[in-house]
Scaffold this motif. Structure first.
Motif, short mmCIF file in Angstrom:
data_model
loop_
_atom_site.label_atom_id
_atom_site.label_comp_id
_atom_site.label_asym_id
_atom_site.label_seq_id
_atom_site.Cartn_x
_atom_site.Cartn_y
_atom_site.Cartn_z
N CYS A 1 10.17 8.84 4.44
CA CYS A 1 10.97 8.51 5.62
C CYS A 1 10.08 8.13 6.80
CB CYS A 1 11.85 9.70 6.00
SG CYS A 1 13.08 10.11 4.76
N GLU A 2 9.01 8.91 7.01
CA GLU A 2 8.09 8.61 8.11
C GLU A 2 7.40 7.26 7.91
OE1 GLU A 2 8.40 11.43 6.34
OE2 GLU A 2 7.33 13.09 7.29
N ALA A 3 7.36 6.78 6.65
CA ALA A 3 6.69 5.51 6.37
C ALA A 3 7.50 4.31 6.84
CB ALA A 3 6.42 5.39 4.87
N THR B 1 4.92 7.96 -0.46
CA THR B 1 5.28 8.46 -1.79
C THR B 1 5.53 9.96 -1.79
OG1 THR B 1 2.95 8.81 -2.38
CG2 THR B 1 3.90 6.66 -2.88
N ASP B 2 5.57 10.58 -0.60
CA ASP B 2 5.73 12.03 -0.52
C ASP B 2 7.09 12.36 0.08
OD1 ASP B 2 5.13 14.68 -0.78
OD2 ASP B 2 3.40 14.67 0.57
N VAL B 3 7.51 13.62 -0.07
CA VAL B 3 8.74 14.06 0.56
C VAL B 3 8.53 14.16 2.07
CG1 VAL B 3 9.57 15.30 -1.46
CG2 VAL B 3 8.09 16.47 0.17
N PRO B 4 9.61 14.13 2.86
CA PRO B 4 9.44 14.17 4.32
C PRO B 4 8.68 15.41 4.78
CG PRO B 4 11.68 13.54 3.76
CD PRO B 4 11.02 13.95 2.47
N LEU C 1 0.86 -1.17 0.00
CA LEU C 1 0.00 0.00 0.00
C LEU C 1 0.90 1.22 0.00
CD1 LEU C 1 -2.64 1.61 0.30
CD2 LEU C 1 -2.43 1.31 2.78
N ALA C 2 0.91 1.97 -1.09
CA ALA C 2 1.68 3.22 -1.19
C ALA C 2 0.72 4.37 -1.01
CB ALA C 2 2.38 3.30 -2.55
N PHE C 3 1.08 5.30 -0.13
CA PHE C 3 0.16 6.34 0.30
C PHE C 3 0.83 7.70 0.20
CE2 PHE C 3 -3.13 8.17 3.06
CZ PHE C 3 -4.21 7.32 2.85
#
Length: 221
Positions: A91-93, A144-147, A84-86
């Motif tokens: 990094c938090e992932a 999938t986002d920047v930190p 699951l990519a969100f």
């Protein structure tokens, strides 16, 4: 201002309406825990796709989130998808991925999401954790986002700092300087961090450890 008028009277057949009536498959319910049989027609749409994008045109709509949870179950349990990519910091992932695969306690989720804006995320990751307890192949979680939505380097620097503390203690001064610099303009998003960046002296706006140390100490170049 005058209200806009639709030249097509309501209820009049249109090409799109005709196509929709011919192809739409009504759902039996939106209950995320209910049987998934009414979603089986999706198999023909998905084909052999390895990536399925599921979006929404507006946040905070409960029905969208509920349907996404049903779709997630269908993709995992019926179609064998394993990630699951969100829209979440990559990094938090990392610790959240460990959590959905069984690390820590159930109650740890609140702390993992404490610094994020997890719109529509809590229930999907809780489902993944429950599913993974008995799954032969655990489902992973990825961001999938920047930190920090572009607001901070700290989520990216912290794991690096932890690694260097164990493997290269001589690098600690540079690590501390980098963390201090990152903290000096960190915010919840790029909208808050960007205005703070010019407040750091110009010589520090480079990636060199010398500049990081200068900013952290306030001593200049």
């Amino acid at each position: 201002m005058t209200p806009a008028t639709d030249p097509t009277p309501f209820g009049t057949p249109t090409p799109f309406g005709d196509w929709l009536r011919a192809h739409a498959v009504p759902l039996d319910h939106l209950d995320p825990a209910a049987p998934l049989d009414d979603l089986e027609p999706l198999r023909g749409v998905l084909g052999d796709a390895r990536v399925v994008a599921v979006g929404e045109h507006s946040h905070f709509i409960e029905e969208f989130g509920t349907l996404r949870r049903r779709l997630l179950r269908f993709l995992v349990e019926r179609c064998g998808f394993t990630v699951l990519a969100f829209e979440y910091g990559f990094c938090e992932a990392l610790p959240l991925d460990a959590w959905v695969r069984g690390e820590g306690a159930d109650d740890d989720l609140a702390a993992l999401l404490a610094t994020a804006v997890p719109i529509g995320l809590r229930e999907p990751v809780r489902y993944l954790r429950r599913h993974n307890r008995t799954a032969a192949t655990p489902v992973r979680f990825a961001g999938t986002d920047v930190p920090a939505a572009g607001g901070s380097l700290l989520p990216a620097l912290a794991p690096v700092a932890d690694h260097l503390r164990r493997t290269d203690p001589e690098a600690l001064p540079a690590v501390r300087a980098a963390l201090a610099l990152a903290a000096s303009f960190a915010g919840d998003s790029a909208a808050t961090a960007a205005p703070a960046w010019p407040g750091c002296p110009p010589p520090t706006r480079t990636p060199s450890p010398r500049s990081w140390r200068a900013c952290a100490s306030g001593s200049g170049p």
